[in-house]
Scaffold this motif. Sequence first.
Motif, PDB file in Angstrom:
ATOM      1  N   TYR A   1       0.824  -1.199   0.000  1.00 37.31           N
ATOM      2  CA  TYR A   1       0.000   0.000   0.000  1.00 37.31           C
ATOM      3  C   TYR A   1       0.862   1.255   0.000  1.00 37.31           C
ATOM      4  O   TYR A   1       1.967   1.281   0.545  1.00 37.31           O
ATOM      5  CB  TYR A   1      -0.892   0.043   1.249  1.00 37.31           C
ATOM      6  CG  TYR A   1      -1.885  -1.084   1.346  1.00 37.31           C
ATOM      7  CD1 TYR A   1      -1.560  -2.272   1.985  1.00 37.31           C
ATOM      8  CD2 TYR A   1      -3.154  -0.953   0.797  1.00 37.31           C
ATOM      9  CE1 TYR A   1      -2.468  -3.316   2.074  1.00 37.31           C
ATOM     10  CE2 TYR A   1      -4.072  -1.977   0.879  1.00 37.31           C
ATOM     11  CZ  TYR A   1      -3.726  -3.156   1.519  1.00 37.31           C
ATOM     12  OH  TYR A   1      -4.636  -4.182   1.603  1.00 37.31           O
TER      13      TYR A   1
ATOM     14  N   ASP B   1       1.789   4.760   1.537  1.00 38.89           N
ATOM     15  CA  ASP B   1       1.787   5.161   2.943  1.00 38.89           C
ATOM     16  C   ASP B   1       0.531   5.947   3.303  1.00 38.89           C
ATOM     17  O   ASP B   1       0.023   5.844   4.417  1.00 38.89           O
ATOM     18  CB  ASP B   1       3.027   6.007   3.246  1.00 38.89           C
ATOM     19  CG  ASP B   1       4.298   5.180   3.291  1.00 38.89           C
ATOM     20  OD1 ASP B   1       5.390   5.772   3.216  1.00 38.89           O
ATOM     21  OD2 ASP B   1       4.197   3.940   3.401  1.00 38.89           O
TER      22      ASP B   1
ATOM     23  N   LYS C   1      -2.341   3.345   4.101  1.00 43.79           N
ATOM     24  CA  LYS C   1      -2.115   2.197   4.994  1.00 43.79           C
ATOM     25  C   LYS C   1      -2.992   2.294   6.232  1.00 43.79           C
ATOM     26  O   LYS C   1      -3.106   3.361   6.838  1.00 43.79           O
ATOM     27  CB  LYS C   1      -0.642   2.139   5.410  1.00 43.79           C
ATOM     28  CG  LYS C   1       0.268   1.505   4.395  1.00 43.79           C
ATOM     29  CD  LYS C   1       1.717   1.461   4.887  1.00 43.79           C
ATOM     30  CE  LYS C   1       2.621   0.862   3.835  1.00 43.79           C
ATOM     31  NZ  LYS C   1       4.050   0.895   4.251  1.00 43.79           N
TER      32      LYS C   1
END
Length: 120
Positions: free
Chosen positions: A59, A61, A64
Amino acid sequence: QVQLVESGGGLVQPGGSLRLSCAASGRIISIYNMAWYRQAPEKQRELVAVITSDGRTNYADSVKGRFTISRDNVKNTMYLQMNSLKPEDTAVYYCNGRISRYGEMPRDYWGQGTQVTVPS
């Protein structure tokens, strides 16, 4: 002809949730990595999340802990569950898949995009 068709976009209030779907169809032999990208106005397209054929995920950042990518290899469909949405998540979301067809090497295919809007 391979087609990727996204669905599930829309307008949602901050903190809300949406679930995007991407269905692949056509004379498909295999689907390798699949991914979600997004492009906000006047910004470059960016990778949101990627999932391998055996379910490994990665993912950006910025998403996430809020977004979850998944896929159903029987249905040739990928999903993006988006929770705790923020105004900065507003973008057109694109589905991408590396797909092999009969008689061809694998290559990337793209969906037409689906708009997600989270008002500030």
